[in-house]
Design an enzyme around this catalytic site. Sequence first.
Site, PDB file in Angstrom:
ATOM      1  CG  ASP A 134      -4.552  -1.698  -4.098  1.00 13.76           C
ATOM      2  OD1 ASP A 134      -4.988  -2.864  -4.114  1.00 13.76           O
ATOM      3  OD2 ASP A 134      -4.501  -1.004  -3.075  1.00 13.76           O
ATOM      4  CE1 TYR A 172      -5.331  -4.835   3.401  1.00 11.33           C
ATOM      5  CE2 TYR A 172      -2.935  -4.807   3.350  1.00 11.33           C
ATOM      6  CZ  TYR A 172      -4.144  -4.930   2.699  1.00 11.33           C
ATOM      7  OH  TYR A 172      -4.167  -5.138   1.354  1.00 11.33           O
ATOM      8  CD  GLN A 227      -2.812   5.599  -3.953  1.00 10.81           C
ATOM      9  OE1 GLN A 227      -2.081   6.460  -4.445  1.00 10.81           O
ATOM     10  NE2 GLN A 227      -3.598   5.844  -2.939  1.00 10.81           N
ATOM     11  NE  ARG A 257      -3.767  -1.719   1.569  1.00 11.80           N
ATOM     12  CZ  ARG A 257      -4.945  -1.813   2.125  1.00 11.80           C
ATOM     13  NH1 ARG A 257      -5.121  -1.484   3.353  1.00 11.80           N
ATOM     14  NH2 ARG A 257      -5.958  -2.218   1.423  1.00 11.80           N
ATOM     15  CB  SER A 263      -7.925  -0.148  -4.042  1.00  7.62           C
ATOM     16  OG  SER A 263      -7.168  -0.114  -2.864  1.00  7.62           O
TER      17      SER A 263
HETATM   18  N1  LIG Z   1      -1.850   2.217  -2.014  1.00  4.49           N
HETATM   19  C1  LIG Z   1      -2.361   2.718  -0.895  1.00  4.49           C
HETATM   20  O1  LIG Z   1      -1.859   3.641  -0.321  1.00  4.49           O
HETATM   21  C2  LIG Z   1      -3.603   2.078  -0.326  1.00  4.49           C
HETATM   22  C3  LIG Z   1      -4.249   1.105  -1.062  1.00  4.49           C
HETATM   23  C4  LIG Z   1      -5.413   0.509  -0.532  1.00  4.49           C
HETATM   24  C5  LIG Z   1      -5.885   0.921   0.712  1.00  4.49           C
HETATM   25  N2  LIG Z   1      -5.248   1.868   1.400  1.00  4.49           N
HETATM   26  C6  LIG Z   1      -5.767   2.278   2.720  1.00  4.49           C
HETATM   27  O2  LIG Z   1      -5.777   1.157   3.603  1.00  4.49           O
HETATM   28  C7  LIG Z   1      -6.888   1.229   4.476  1.00  4.49           C
HETATM   29  C8  LIG Z   1      -7.704  -0.079   4.546  1.00  4.49           C
HETATM   30  O3  LIG Z   1      -8.324  -0.311   3.303  1.00  4.49           O
HETATM   31  P1  LIG Z   1      -9.063  -1.660   2.838  1.00  4.49           P
HETATM   32  O4  LIG Z   1     -10.343  -1.285   2.238  1.00  4.49           O
HETATM   33  O5  LIG Z   1      -8.192  -2.466   1.985  1.00  4.49           O
HETATM   34  O6  LIG Z   1      -9.313  -2.404   4.206  1.00  4.49           O
HETATM   35  P2  LIG Z   1      -9.807  -3.870   4.447  1.00  4.49           P
HETATM   36  O7  LIG Z   1     -10.674  -4.351   3.333  1.00  4.49           O
HETATM   37  O8  LIG Z   1      -8.619  -4.679   4.809  1.00  4.49           O
HETATM   38  O9  LIG Z   1     -10.702  -3.648   5.758  1.00  4.49           O
HETATM   39  C9  LIG Z   1     -11.882  -2.898   5.741  1.00  4.49           C
HETATM   40  C10 LIG Z   1     -11.999  -1.972   6.925  1.00  4.49           C
HETATM   41  O10 LIG Z   1     -12.479  -2.695   8.050  1.00  4.49           O
HETATM   42  C11 LIG Z   1     -11.916  -2.161   9.220  1.00  4.49           C
HETATM   43  N3  LIG Z   1     -12.029  -3.104  10.340  1.00  4.49           N
HETATM   44  C12 LIG Z   1     -11.382  -4.295  10.539  1.00  4.49           C
HETATM   45  N4  LIG Z   1     -11.780  -4.866  11.688  1.00  4.49           N
HETATM   46  C13 LIG Z   1     -12.704  -4.044  12.237  1.00  4.49           C
HETATM   47  C14 LIG Z   1     -13.495  -4.071  13.433  1.00  4.49           C
HETATM   48  N5  LIG Z   1     -13.404  -5.076  14.322  1.00  4.49           N
HETATM   49  N6  LIG Z   1     -14.323  -3.035  13.671  1.00  4.49           N
HETATM   50  C15 LIG Z   1     -14.426  -2.007  12.796  1.00  4.49           C
HETATM   51  N7  LIG Z   1     -13.730  -1.923  11.660  1.00  4.49           N
HETATM   52  C16 LIG Z   1     -12.869  -2.913  11.382  1.00  4.49           C
HETATM   53  C17 LIG Z   1     -10.508  -1.841   8.788  1.00  4.49           C
HETATM   54  O11 LIG Z   1      -9.925  -0.878   9.644  1.00  4.49           O
HETATM   55  C18 LIG Z   1     -10.707  -1.316   7.370  1.00  4.49           C
HETATM   56  O12 LIG Z   1     -10.877   0.074   7.334  1.00  4.49           O
HETATM   57  C19 LIG Z   1      -7.692   2.414   3.993  1.00  4.49           C
HETATM   58  O13 LIG Z   1      -7.408   3.515   4.827  1.00  4.49           O
HETATM   59  C20 LIG Z   1      -7.211   2.692   2.614  1.00  4.49           C
HETATM   60  O14 LIG Z   1      -7.352   4.033   2.222  1.00  4.49           O
HETATM   61  C21 LIG Z   1      -4.105   2.456   0.925  1.00  4.49           C
END
Ligand SMILES: NC(=O)c1ccc[n+]([C@@H]2O[C@H](COP(=O)([O-])OP(=O)(O)OC[C@H]3O[C@@H](n4cnc5c(N)ncnc54)[C@H](O)[C@@H]3O)[C@@H](O)[C@H]2O)c1
Length: 390
Positions: free
Chosen positions: A136, A235, A133, A128, A139
């Site tokens: 990805d 994550y 990006q 990430r 995403s």
């Molecule tokens: N290249 C990059 O920079 C990049 C790429 C993808 C995602 N991200 C970031 O990573 C983060 C996570 O993204 P994702 O969609 O892949 O996450 P994910 O699909 O792994 O998880 C979904 C969400 O569920 C939440 N979660 C997990 N357990 C929980 C609980 N018990 N109670 C409440 N919430 C809970 C996590 O905090 C996460 O926000 C985001 O902030 C996203 O912007 C960055």
Amino acid sequence: MLVGVPREIFPGERRVALVPAVIPNLKKAGLEVIIEAGAGVEAGYPDSEYTVKGGTIAAERTEVFRTADIIVQVLSYGSNDVTGKQDLPLLRKGQALIGFLRPLGDVPTVQAIATTGVTSFSVELMPRTTRAQSMDALSSMGTICGYKAVLLAADTLPRLFPMLMTAAGTITPARVLIMGAGVAGLQAIATARRLGAVVSAYDLRPAVKEQVHSLGGRFVELAIEAKDAQDAGGYAKAQDESFYQKQRELLGQVVAQHDVVITAAVVPGKKSPVLVTKEMVAAMAPGSVIVDLAAERGGNCELTRTGERVVEHGVSIIGSINLASTVPYHASQMYARNLTNFLLNMVKDGQLKLNMDDEIVRSTLVTEGGEIVNSRVREFFSLPALVTQS
Ligand SMILES: NC(=O)c1ccc[n+]([C@@H]2O[C@H](COP(=O)([O-])OP(=O)(O)OC[C@H]3O[C@@H](n4cnc5c(N)ncnc54)[C@H](O)[C@@H]3O)[C@@H](O)[C@H]2O)c1
């Protein structure tokens, strides 16, 4: 080098790994593309569009595997746990494979991929970072799932989403709660807002609060704090059972106040945490809807049945899996762009050059030369470190 696109074989899968529009970019980098006949049809990309852009159509699936140096798929063996195994005998040493491999699923499956000798890359392991990006795929697919989850909820809810002031009186807006505001959750917030719902969101990572506000959502704060809520990769980290128990107690009242709950809380490689218990479902108003985007990994709702729609205590619980496949045109387009960026990062002078100093290559490479070579995967399964591992 030849990039091969087999037709997807997971039951009901409608996506395709490459769309015609990316072929010219690949050709510029010295890559030719061969597509199994009909591979893009269900996503809205007929064979003729691939040939117009310079691709070649293969009548037989075996021809794609036999001739291609690089096989690109959406659901490879691993994530395709139904029919994916039939591809294993078609893979060969030195060939590259890129797709969703579910590398933290189970060891025998990853080992079976390794044993073919194929050099495999898992798109789920994309780091990430800003540079990664555009590659990805998680995403991209998360965005689509978040959008579609709201449409399913709106279609199932016996109420309207927007507030309406009509001659027949005022209609109050639907109240939507998003649990887990990652990529899918954030897209769900945006989509539900566009439909006029009042949206709240909850996530254990406090960093998300600002993003929820910027989309017009209300952030639900609970009087508990997660320990080390996120890892270095962004994550969520798994929490202990006492945390989850407290979380459920506090969330009970919040859930009961909403007409729609969309859960999208996953922890990579782990069973999804239960956020909505059967007692919480029973306390919701009849006709309410839960869409559980974590259904594939056990679900965030205790009553979710993977791949099914059930009605419990008058509440519809939708546990659909593979939602991205239900918007195949754009899901394929986004995935194809992700893969193209990933390939172009590794191809130099028309050849695949694996630069292990590149974090993108190192993180996504799962198997090579018959071995599971990925350090994260080996650690996850408690396999001994490889001597040659970098
Ligand atoms: N290249 C990059 O920079 C990049 C790429 C993808 C995602 N991200 C970031 O990573 C983060 C996570 O993204 P994702 O969609 O892949 O996450 P994910 O699909 O792994 O998880 C979904 C969400 O569920 C939440 N979660 C997990 N357990 C929980 C609980 N018990 N109670 C409440 N919430 C809970 C996590 O905090 C996460 O926000 C985001 O902030 C996203 O912007 C960055």
